[in-house]
Scaffold this motif. Sequence first.
Motif, PDB file in Angstrom:
ATOM      1  N   TYR A  28       0.834  -1.200   0.000  1.00 59.58           N
ATOM      2  CA  TYR A  28       0.000   0.000   0.000  1.00 59.58           C
ATOM      3  C   TYR A  28       0.872   1.255   0.000  1.00 59.58           C
ATOM      4  N   THR A  35       2.359   1.650  -3.418  1.00 62.04           N
ATOM      5  CA  THR A  35       1.317   2.032  -4.379  1.00 62.04           C
ATOM      6  C   THR A  35       0.953   3.500  -4.228  1.00 62.04           C
ATOM      7  N   LEU A  36       0.915   4.011  -3.006  1.00 61.40           N
ATOM      8  CA  LEU A  36       0.605   5.431  -2.788  1.00 61.40           C
ATOM      9  C   LEU A  36       1.592   6.345  -3.501  1.00 61.40           C
ATOM     10  N   GLN A  37       2.828   5.900  -3.639  1.00 62.20           N
ATOM     11  CA  GLN A  37       3.852   6.701  -4.312  1.00 62.20           C
ATOM     12  C   GLN A  37       3.700   6.682  -5.832  1.00 62.20           C
ATOM     13  N   TYR A  89      -4.854   8.206  -7.592  1.00 63.91           N
ATOM     14  CA  TYR A  89      -6.067   7.964  -6.828  1.00 63.91           C
ATOM     15  C   TYR A  89      -6.615   6.579  -7.148  1.00 63.91           C
ATOM     16  N   SER A 113      -8.973   2.995  -5.083  1.00 62.40           N
ATOM     17  CA  SER A 113      -9.243   2.275  -3.844  1.00 62.40           C
ATOM     18  C   SER A 113      -9.370   0.791  -4.137  1.00 62.40           C
ATOM     19  N   SER A 153      -7.195   3.322   0.216  1.00 59.23           N
ATOM     20  CA  SER A 153      -7.510   4.302  -0.832  1.00 59.23           C
ATOM     21  C   SER A 153      -6.576   5.488  -0.797  1.00 59.23           C
ATOM     22  N   THR A 154      -6.596   6.212  -1.885  1.00 57.18           N
ATOM     23  CA  THR A 154      -5.926   7.503  -1.987  1.00 57.18           C
ATOM     24  C   THR A 154      -6.821   8.408  -2.835  1.00 57.18           C
TER      25      THR A 154
END
Length: 97
Positions: free
Chosen positions: A28, A31-33, A37, A39, A89-90
């Motif tokens: 996670y 992946t955020l990097q 956006y 989820s 999510s982001t």
Amino acid sequence: NSLMEQVKAQADGTEASLSPVDLMSNAYATTLQRVEYGSSTCCVATLRPDGILEVANLGDSGLIVIRRDVCVHRTKVQQFSFNFPFQLSTQPSPNNA
């Protein structure tokens, strides 16, 4: 890359066995990097060399263990309310919205 591609890369790329929670958390964070956006629900399971099955589950993804036609374990659905599962999510940044 997708969340589960990151989980696979970490599981394949390490000599030490990571727990499913560590695999999910690390994937996670990576992946955020890479993703603006999105989820996802997630279920990660590992089978240790000693035969112990470890599971990390978030949302309405899930796992069922069946032995000799009998369900011996089922993960619980995690949700805020019907059809609203917990998710990793982001959100898009205000500059990209």
